[in-house]
Design an enzyme around this catalytic site. Structure first.
Site, short mmCIF file in Angstrom:
data_model
loop_
_atom_site.label_atom_id
_atom_site.label_comp_id
_atom_site.label_asym_id
_atom_site.label_seq_id
_atom_site.Cartn_x
_atom_site.Cartn_y
_atom_site.Cartn_z
N HIS A 1 -15.24 19.99 -50.46
CA HIS A 1 -16.20 20.36 -51.43
C HIS A 1 -17.63 20.52 -50.85
O HIS A 1 -18.15 19.39 -50.36
CB HIS A 1 -16.03 20.03 -52.67
CG HIS A 1 -17.10 20.54 -53.79
ND1 HIS A 1 -17.00 22.06 -54.24
CD2 HIS A 1 -18.40 20.38 -54.24
CE1 HIS A 1 -17.65 22.16 -55.01
NE2 HIS A 1 -18.71 21.28 -55.17
N LYS B 1 -18.42 41.04 -30.93
CA LYS B 1 -18.57 39.87 -31.97
C LYS B 1 -19.96 39.29 -31.84
O LYS B 1 -20.54 38.92 -32.56
CB LYS B 1 -17.69 38.85 -31.80
CG LYS B 1 -16.30 39.02 -32.47
CD LYS B 1 -16.04 40.53 -32.84
CE LYS B 1 -14.55 40.90 -33.30
NZ LYS B 1 -14.14 42.15 -33.11
N GLY C 1 -13.03 51.05 -36.25
CA GLY C 1 -14.07 52.01 -36.85
C GLY C 1 -14.91 51.00 -37.87
O GLY C 1 -15.89 51.28 -38.10
N CYS D 1 -10.89 42.02 -23.97
CA CYS D 1 -11.56 40.75 -24.68
C CYS D 1 -12.83 40.88 -24.30
O CYS D 1 -13.83 40.82 -24.97
CB CYS D 1 -10.57 39.68 -25.07
SG CYS D 1 -11.27 38.39 -25.89
#
Length: 458
Positions: free
Chosen positions: A440, A51, A181, A42
């Site tokens: 919202h 990431k 991939g 990781c």
């Protein structure tokens, strides 16, 4: 030299360090053995570096889309050497943090080297023999290199080595249309490489429902990624300084000419050099170590955590393995693997997130179910952000009214999925979410709406 401990933890991935510290702070004398880099996959070659690079790719992509938002960023070019430097800095902070934490923990001895069993209660690390009544294996996995025609005749990249590139590939061929991939294909296309992704199956992300695969296909085509599915006989050839990737066994079938090839067809557990046979620990035909619901191997005092046990190869599941073992051993709990919901995300853009059963699994099991689905083109936040690929899909048991599973693909899907997972963990009916009030404008606010529009799954 012999050294005795209460517990030995092999591997400093996601489960190992937390377990070692938890045992040590509980008063046990613990040895943690790591042969390479602290933090495991990781931190070093998985989530953290990829990431970080995905974020760079996303920034470049948004800059190129400037006219969609009312501005122009000019000619956007990516400096892969700078991207790598940013990635390395993030990784180094995480890695050094893990090592410092371990070395600073009282009762925890950090030993660097390769561990292999000498008996069910002892391991050799160099010239030392370590003994303990309990041994915990957190040895992780590595990229799988397939027995593919031509594999020994051309240079290739893996999900580890591609992270070290400093020059952009002219044309990257990605062999494997699964999660790894897909992430690298989109990343390098956004960096500026030509990209072709190949898979033997009929669609990308073949484990997902067909509608989810179709969205990924649509996104990739829109970004200029070439897709070759049903590639039933992938083979590699070297030709005049380029690499040719064959799709069919017929020599006259089309070949893809590429400068670089990434092999992304799976992973293999790092169990091959642990001398498990001496300890009597069984493995399956792929090298994974079978475990029971409490993470014990067939040898009662030896546990296997994380990728090497084949029970979901994710950082979050490895950490949960640690939590199960630690709570059971130290707190007398009765936690088990079956308490865990399958939950994960594919970090393409937009991300795909999933929890529980997929639609095709519900159908295969013959469960009478209700389904709700809404396209991102009908979600205000997605429209406002200009990111309308994807959908929200939720399946509910018709009899119990509990949520069976959900797939979200769209902006913020990797975060929004957690409110559904929490409802499932709480074993509450779908009405709990259907009657909830969400903020919202968000993507998650449409989850109650979707649950209010359930129809029989036909």
């Amino acid at each position: 030299m012999k050294q005795s401990f209460d517990a030995i933890v092999v591997g400093a991935g996601q489960a190992g360090p937390s377990l070692a510290v938890r045992l040590a702070t509980g008063g046990q004398k613990v040895a943690l053995v790591e042969r390479h880099l602290f933090g495991g996959t990781c931190v070093n070659t998985g989530c953290t570096p990829t990431k970080t690079m995905v974020a760079s790719a996303h920034a470049a992509h948004l800059a190129r889309r400037g006219p969609d938002f009312g501005f122009t960023a000019g000619d956007v070019r990516v400096d892969l050497r700078a991207v790598k430097a940013r990635k390395n800095a993030v990784v180094e902070r995480s890695r050094s943090g893990v090592e410092k934490w371990l070395r600073g923990t009282e009762n925890c001895t950090v030993i660097q080297g390769h561990a292999a069993f000498e008996s069910p209660r002892s391991l050799r690390v160099g010239d030392d023999i370590l003994e303990a009544d309990q041994i915990f294996l957190n040895v992780g996995a590595r990229p799988l290199i397939p027995d593919m025609p031509g594999i020994g005749t051309v240079p290739y990249l893996t999900s580890t080595s591609i992270l070290e590139l400093e020059e952009l590939p002219r044309h990257l061929a990605v062999v494997g249309g699964g999660y790894v991939g897909c992430e690298f294909a989109q990343m390098f296309r956004r960096f500026g490489s030509e990209v072709t992704i190949l898979d033997m199956h009929g669609r990308l992300a073949p484990r997902e429902d067909e509608d989810a695969s179709a969205v990924i296909h649509e996104v990739f085509k829109a970004e200029g990624i070439d897709i070759a599915v049903n590639a039933t006989c992938i083979h590699l050839e070297q030709s005049e300084g380029s690499i040719h990737v064959g799709i069919k066994c017929d020599e006259r079938a089309p070949h893809i000419e590429a400068s670089h090839v990434l092999l992304a067809i799976g992973r293999a557990p790092n169990t091959h050099d642990l001398n498990l046979a001496v300890a009597g620990v069984h493995t399956d035909d792929r090298g994974y170590i079978p475990v029971d619901e409490q993470l014990r191997t067939n040898v009662h005092n030896i546990f296997a955590l994380g990728d090497c046990n084949g029970r979901a190869a994710f950082t979050h599941t490895a950490y949960n393995d640690y939590e199960i073992v630690a709570d059971n051993l130290l707190n007398g709990a009765a936690r088990s693997l079956s308490d865990r919901l399958p939950i994960y995300a594919l970090f393409t853009d937009p991300p795909l997130a999933h929890v529980g059963l997929r639609e095709h699994e519900v159908r295969e099991r013959g469960i009478r179910a209700l389904i709700g689905k809404r396209a991102m083109t009908r979600v205000s936040r997605a429209i406002e952000k200009g990111e309308t690929f994807g959908f929200i899909k939720i399946l509910v048991d018709e009899h119990t009214q509990h949520i069976l599973g959900a797939t979200l693909i769209g902006p913020g899907a990797d975060e929004a999925i957690h409110c559904i997972a929490t409802c499932m963990y709480a074993r509450q009916p779908a009405s709990l979410l259907a009657h909830s009030v969400h903020i919202h404008p968000t993507v998650a606010e449409l989850i109650p709406t979707v649950l209010g529009e359930l129809k029989p799954l036909e």
